[in-house]
Motif scaffolding. Structure first.
Motif, PDB file in Angstrom:
ATOM      1  N   ASN A 135     -49.697   0.699  31.288  1.00 39.59           N
ATOM      2  CA  ASN A 135     -50.231   1.252  32.534  1.00 39.59           C
ATOM      3  C   ASN A 135     -51.402   2.209  32.329  1.00 39.59           C
ATOM      4  OD1 ASN A 135     -48.845   0.218  34.874  1.00 39.59           O
ATOM      5  ND2 ASN A 135     -47.002   1.118  34.030  1.00 39.59           N
ATOM      6  N   HIS A 136     -51.484   2.866  31.187  1.00 45.81           N
ATOM      7  CA  HIS A 136     -52.480   3.918  30.984  1.00 45.81           C
ATOM      8  C   HIS A 136     -53.613   3.582  30.003  1.00 45.81           C
ATOM      9  CE1 HIS A 136     -49.246   6.201  32.880  1.00 45.81           C
ATOM     10  NE2 HIS A 136     -50.184   7.057  33.227  1.00 45.81           N
ATOM     11  N   PHE A 137     -53.530   2.442  29.344  1.00 46.36           N
ATOM     12  CA  PHE A 137     -54.540   2.110  28.336  1.00 46.36           C
ATOM     13  C   PHE A 137     -54.939   0.653  28.421  1.00 46.36           C
ATOM     14  CE2 PHE A 137     -52.073   5.654  26.719  1.00 46.36           C
ATOM     15  CZ  PHE A 137     -53.050   6.549  26.359  1.00 46.36           C
ATOM     16  N   GLU A 138     -56.164   0.395  27.953  1.00 43.04           N
ATOM     17  CA  GLU A 138     -56.647  -0.975  27.841  1.00 43.04           C
ATOM     18  C   GLU A 138     -57.532  -1.079  26.612  1.00 43.04           C
ATOM     19  OE1 GLU A 138     -58.731  -1.687  31.476  1.00 43.04           O
ATOM     20  OE2 GLU A 138     -60.454  -0.474  30.898  1.00 43.04           O
ATOM     21  N   TYR A 160     -54.676   6.920  19.409  1.00 40.83           N
ATOM     22  CA  TYR A 160     -54.883   5.485  19.334  1.00 40.83           C
ATOM     23  C   TYR A 160     -56.211   5.175  18.660  1.00 40.83           C
ATOM     24  CZ  TYR A 160     -56.713   7.260  23.751  1.00 40.83           C
ATOM     25  OH  TYR A 160     -57.317   8.035  24.703  1.00 40.83           O
ATOM     26  N   ASP A 161     -56.339   3.905  18.241  1.00 41.92           N
ATOM     27  CA  ASP A 161     -57.579   3.432  17.623  1.00 41.92           C
ATOM     28  C   ASP A 161     -58.738   3.553  18.602  1.00 41.92           C
ATOM     29  OD1 ASP A 161     -56.203   2.765  15.335  1.00 41.92           O
ATOM     30  OD2 ASP A 161     -56.139   0.612  15.734  1.00 41.92           O
ATOM     31  N   LYS A 162     -59.947   3.568  18.054  1.00 44.73           N
ATOM     32  CA  LYS A 162     -61.137   3.725  18.901  1.00 44.73           C
ATOM     33  C   LYS A 162     -61.369   2.520  19.806  1.00 44.73           C
ATOM     34  CE  LYS A 162     -64.205   2.014  15.339  1.00 44.73           C
ATOM     35  NZ  LYS A 162     -65.336   2.232  14.501  1.00 44.73           N
ATOM     36  N   GLU A 163     -60.728   1.395  19.518  1.00 43.35           N
ATOM     37  CA  GLU A 163     -60.878   0.202  20.361  1.00 43.35           C
ATOM     38  C   GLU A 163     -60.007   0.262  21.612  1.00 43.35           C
ATOM     39  OE1 GLU A 163     -61.944  -0.770  16.211  1.00 43.35           O
ATOM     40  OE2 GLU A 163     -60.105   0.022  17.061  1.00 43.35           O
ATOM     41  N   ILE A 164     -59.213   1.298  21.732  1.00 44.13           N
ATOM     42  CA  ILE A 164     -58.335   1.480  22.889  1.00 44.13           C
ATOM     43  C   ILE A 164     -58.885   2.633  23.715  1.00 44.13           C
ATOM     44  CG2 ILE A 164     -55.991   2.081  23.615  1.00 44.13           C
ATOM     45  CD1 ILE A 164     -55.022   0.910  20.922  1.00 44.13           C
ATOM     46  N   GLU A 165     -58.865   2.464  25.032  1.00 47.44           N
ATOM     47  CA  GLU A 165     -59.340   3.552  25.876  1.00 47.44           C
ATOM     48  C   GLU A 165     -58.364   3.816  27.021  1.00 47.44           C
ATOM     49  OE1 GLU A 165     -62.419   1.040  28.697  1.00 47.44           O
ATOM     50  OE2 GLU A 165     -63.214   2.292  27.113  1.00 47.44           O
ATOM     51  N   SER A 166     -58.344   5.056  27.430  1.00 47.36           N
ATOM     52  CA  SER A 166     -57.510   5.497  28.533  1.00 47.36           C
ATOM     53  C   SER A 166     -58.142   5.039  29.842  1.00 47.36           C
ATOM     54  CB  SER A 166     -57.403   7.021  28.495  1.00 47.36           C
ATOM     55  OG  SER A 166     -56.695   7.498  29.600  1.00 47.36           O
ATOM     56  N   ILE A 167     -57.324   4.674  30.808  1.00 47.91           N
ATOM     57  CA  ILE A 167     -57.857   4.253  32.109  1.00 47.91           C
ATOM     58  C   ILE A 167     -57.344   5.192  33.194  1.00 47.91           C
ATOM     59  CG2 ILE A 167     -58.199   1.845  31.542  1.00 47.91           C
ATOM     60  CD1 ILE A 167     -55.552   1.193  32.860  1.00 47.91           C
ATOM     61  N   LYS A 168     -58.232   5.466  34.146  1.00 52.08           N
ATOM     62  CA  LYS A 168     -57.876   6.319  35.276  1.00 52.08           C
ATOM     63  C   LYS A 168     -58.405   5.658  36.531  1.00 52.08           C
ATOM     64  CE  LYS A 168     -57.649  10.609  32.895  1.00 52.08           C
ATOM     65  NZ  LYS A 168     -56.782  11.046  32.179  1.00 52.08           N
ATOM     66  N   PRO A 169     -57.660   5.533  37.549  1.00 54.63           N
ATOM     67  CA  PRO A 169     -56.243   5.850  37.643  1.00 54.63           C
ATOM     68  C   PRO A 169     -55.427   4.803  36.895  1.00 54.63           C
ATOM     69  CG  PRO A 169     -56.950   4.817  39.670  1.00 54.63           C
ATOM     70  CD  PRO A 169     -58.168   4.971  38.802  1.00 54.63           C
ATOM     71  N   PRO A 170     -54.217   5.167  36.491  1.00 54.60           N
ATOM     72  CA  PRO A 170     -53.390   4.203  35.756  1.00 54.60           C
ATOM     73  C   PRO A 170     -52.962   3.040  36.642  1.00 54.60           C
ATOM     74  CG  PRO A 170     -52.183   6.237  36.146  1.00 54.60           C
ATOM     75  CD  PRO A 170     -53.584   6.457  36.627  1.00 54.60           C
ATOM     76  N   LYS A 171     -52.657   1.932  35.999  1.00 52.79           N
ATOM     77  CA  LYS A 171     -52.137   0.771  36.722  1.00 52.79           C
ATOM     78  C   LYS A 171     -50.738   1.110  37.229  1.00 52.79           C
ATOM     79  CE  LYS A 171     -54.459  -2.243  33.448  1.00 52.79           C
ATOM     80  NZ  LYS A 171     -54.228  -3.124  32.296  1.00 52.79           N
ATOM     81  N   ASN A 172     -50.196   0.242  38.053  1.00 54.05           N
ATOM     82  CA  ASN A 172     -48.853   0.461  38.583  1.00 54.05           C
ATOM     83  C   ASN A 172     -47.947  -0.720  38.243  1.00 54.05           C
ATOM     84  OD1 ASN A 172     -46.829   1.807  39.887  1.00 54.05           O
ATOM     85  ND2 ASN A 172     -47.401   1.079  41.914  1.00 54.05           N
ATOM     86  N   ILE A 173     -47.945  -1.109  36.991  1.00 51.81           N
ATOM     87  CA  ILE A 173     -47.109  -2.227  36.533  1.00 51.81           C
ATOM     88  C   ILE A 173     -45.683  -1.709  36.352  1.00 51.81           C
ATOM     89  CG2 ILE A 173     -46.706  -3.866  34.659  1.00 51.81           C
ATOM     90  CD1 ILE A 173     -49.763  -3.767  34.152  1.00 51.81           C
TER      91      ILE A 173
END
Length: 127
Positions: free
Chosen positions: A47-50, A102-115
């Motif tokens: 939910n919080h990263f991609e 986390y690795d640099k290839e991962i980033e935080s997303i805002k707002p988080p998903k709602n899965i």
């Protein structure tokens, strides 16, 4: 005299069977909680990263899940799509997820998903 020994043996056997069931019940409860904590952390991650390159998260493997008794945190190490690493921490007392690295290839997303239900392949640790 023999009756006392037989009676004592029967009491010991009954107590042993009772304790075996009790220990098994506690162990089952512990394993269930262990699995639920892992599921919560994996769901939080989804939910919080991609992945930065736009690649879809297809699978997550829980590499380790340990409690650090001095800090009171559970630390979970994840392997995403077989090549990216992330670590997520959960406070044992409040059950809140307090941090992630986390690795640099991962980033935080805002707002988080709602899965609420995981649709990806997840490999959990068995304790």
């Amino acid at each position: 005299m023999k009756k006392k020994y037989i009676f004592g043996l029967i009491i010991i056997l009954i107590f042993g069977v009772f304790m075996a069931f009790r220990i098994n019940k506690d162990w089952t409860k512990y394993k269930e909680e262990f699995r639920q904590r892992q599921e919560k952390i994996v769901l939080y991650f989804v939910n919080h990263f991609e992945l930065e390159n736009g690649e879809e998260i297809k699978e997550i493997k829980v590499l380790s899940f340990r409690k650090h008794h001095m800090t009171g945190y559970w630390n979970c190490s994840l392997l995403i799509n077989g090549k990216y690493h992330a670590n997520v921490s959960e406070n044992d007392r409040t059950r809140e997820i307090d941090g992630a690295s986390y690795d640099k290839e991962i980033e935080s997303i805002k707002p988080p998903k709602n899965i609420t239900k995981l649709e990806i392949k997840v490999e959990y640790l068995e304790d």
